[in-house]
Write a protein that holds these residues in place. Structure first.
Motif, PDB file in Angstrom:
ATOM      1  N   LEU A 126     -17.432 -43.326  31.408  1.00 50.74           N
ATOM      2  CA  LEU A 126     -18.508 -43.085  32.421  1.00 50.74           C
ATOM      3  C   LEU A 126     -19.755 -43.722  32.094  1.00 50.74           C
ATOM      4  O   LEU A 126     -20.551 -44.293  32.914  1.00 50.74           O
ATOM      5  CB  LEU A 126     -18.819 -41.597  32.358  1.00 50.74           C
ATOM      6  N   SER A 128     -20.008 -46.640  30.633  1.00 55.37           N
ATOM      7  CA  SER A 128     -19.755 -48.263  30.340  1.00 55.37           C
ATOM      8  C   SER A 128     -19.347 -48.597  32.045  1.00 55.37           C
ATOM      9  O   SER A 128     -19.266 -49.401  32.422  1.00 55.37           O
ATOM     10  CB  SER A 128     -18.911 -48.575  29.562  1.00 55.37           C
ATOM     11  N   ARG A 129     -18.981 -47.532  32.949  1.00 56.90           N
ATOM     12  CA  ARG A 129     -18.562 -47.790  34.169  1.00 56.90           C
ATOM     13  C   ARG A 129     -17.126 -48.599  34.095  1.00 56.90           C
ATOM     14  O   ARG A 129     -17.155 -49.634  34.776  1.00 56.90           O
ATOM     15  CB  ARG A 129     -19.800 -48.304  35.293  1.00 56.90           C
ATOM     16  N   HIS A 171     -18.594 -42.066  40.569  1.00 58.14           N
ATOM     17  CA  HIS A 171     -19.289 -42.210  39.347  1.00 58.14           C
ATOM     18  C   HIS A 171     -18.952 -43.576  38.697  1.00 58.14           C
ATOM     19  O   HIS A 171     -19.296 -43.881  37.564  1.00 58.14           O
ATOM     20  CB  HIS A 171     -18.875 -41.287  38.480  1.00 58.14           C
ATOM     21  N   GLY A 172     -18.586 -44.583  39.369  1.00 58.58           N
ATOM     22  CA  GLY A 172     -18.349 -45.953  39.063  1.00 58.58           C
ATOM     23  C   GLY A 172     -17.305 -46.352  37.939  1.00 58.58           C
ATOM     24  O   GLY A 172     -17.454 -47.196  37.380  1.00 58.58           O
ATOM     25  N   VAL A 173     -16.405 -45.393  37.587  1.00 63.52           N
ATOM     26  CA  VAL A 173     -15.017 -45.470  36.864  1.00 63.52           C
ATOM     27  C   VAL A 173     -14.085 -46.133  37.752  1.00 63.52           C
ATOM     28  O   VAL A 173     -13.782 -45.038  38.850  1.00 63.52           O
ATOM     29  CB  VAL A 173     -14.830 -44.390  36.022  1.00 63.52           C
ATOM     30  N   THR A 174     -13.154 -46.952  37.625  1.00 66.03           N
ATOM     31  CA  THR A 174     -12.137 -47.366  38.502  1.00 66.03           C
ATOM     32  C   THR A 174     -10.933 -47.283  38.053  1.00 66.03           C
ATOM     33  O   THR A 174     -10.849 -47.011  36.671  1.00 66.03           O
ATOM     34  CB  THR A 174     -12.411 -48.836  38.970  1.00 66.03           C
TER      35      THR A 174
END
Ligand code: NAP
Length: 288
Positions: A126, A128-129, A171-174
């Motif tokens: 989270l 470091s995305r 939340h930017g995590v793929t």
């Protein structure tokens, strides 16, 4: 003398002692990441260690090892670009024949192991995305006879991955899923040993019901070893899934996976039953 700069980002690969995990760890190290390569034995770590490739002791069923690794990643301070949940085993036998302890062993590694690792690494991801890569399988979209436990664990992993992708997108995590077909690794041999052991423990009645099928499945998996793609080829797709700026939700590896995942999506169940049965029929022992 020029030395390569120290990598600025970390990637974790689980199950990196052999096969696709080892090949993916090497591929990512060559692309300039500091790769934390999960192995269960020191000797396996010594065998794979090289520039940018750093073995870490990690059994995905051991919560304390996972927690220690999460703490050392936090202490390192560099961004965790991705985790590749790759560790896996294949425990194949007909549903009736497979002891419940073996069902649990299958799910402990292929399913709960990946959930525990993912949960523990999420604070770093989270921050470091970063990216979660789940190594599923063609067997995560299509269940062959005797693959009940393996496919069950991979179907479950696919479902959780879809939920996770939708939870984390804001939340930017793929999250990316990789679905290999046949790949030449240690898995076929290891799975074959388990299947033969379970076949030997069948009752005479079970042997009459499933003996021919298990023979055919073993013969088919030997064909996978002959015709499967090389682990290094699979590793390129996995590395792309881990590092692409805009990852696909699913990647297949090999022509078999590309074709059969499409069949699984499009064909009615009964048609798929016939397709799979006709592929196995020539592999049954002739005398039966
Ligand atoms: N080969 C194929 O055709 C194929 C096709 C589709 C999907 N896959 C998937 O690809 C992934 C990699 O498999 P592979 O084909 O490369 O097989 P492999 O060569 O047998 O590698 C499996 C790896 O998982 C590790 N592992 C097993 N149990 C573990 C545990 N409890 N904790 C941590 N690591 C553990 C093994 O370590 P040890 O050496 O310590 O046992 C090994 O490093 C698996 O998830 C598999 O289901 C494989």
């Amino acid at each position: 003398m020029t030395t390569s700069p120290e990598p600025t980002e970390l990637i974790l690969v689980t199950g990196a002692s052999t096969g696709m995990g080892a090949a993916t760890a090497r591929e990512l190290a060559s692309r300039g990441f500091h790769v934390l390569a999960g192995v269960r034995r020191e000797s396996d770590g010594e065998a794979i260690a090289t520039t940018n490739l750093h073995p870490v002791i990690l059994d995905v069923t051991r919560a304390e090892q996972i927690a220690d690794l999460a703490a050392s990643i936090e202490a390192d301070g560099r961004p965790l670009r991705a985790i590749v949940n790759n560790a896996g085993i294949a425990v194949n036998a007909p549903v009736e024949v497979l002891p419940i302890a073996e069902w649990r062993r299958q799910f402990d590694v292929n399913f709960f192991g990946h959930i525990t690792v993912t949960q523990s690494m999420l604070p770093a991801l989270l921050k470091s995305r970063g990216r979660v890569v789940m190594i599923s399988s063609l067997g995560g979209r299509l269940a062959q006879p005797t693959y009940g436990a393996y496919s069950g664990s991979k179907f479950a992993l696919e479902g959780v991955s879809d939920a996770l992708r939708r939870e984390l997108a804001p939340h930017g995590v793929t999250v990316a899923i990789v679905e290999p077909g046949a790949v030449r690794t240690e898995m076929v041999g290891r799975g074959g040993v388990t299947l033969q052991k379970l076949a030997a423990e069948m009752t005479p009645e079970q042997e009459r019901r499933y003996g021919g099928l298990m023979h055919a499945i073993l013969a088919q998996s030997e064909g996978f070893l002959r015709d499967g793609v090389d682990a290094s080829e699979a590793a390129k797709t996995i590395a792309t899934a881990a590092t692409a700026t805009r990852p696909k939700t699913r990647y297949t590896v090999g022509k078999d996976a590309a074709l059969l995942t499409r069949f699984a999506r499009l064909l009615p169940d009964r048609t798929l039953d016939r397709v799979l049965a006709s592929a196995l029929r020539p592999l049954f022992p002739k005398s039966r």
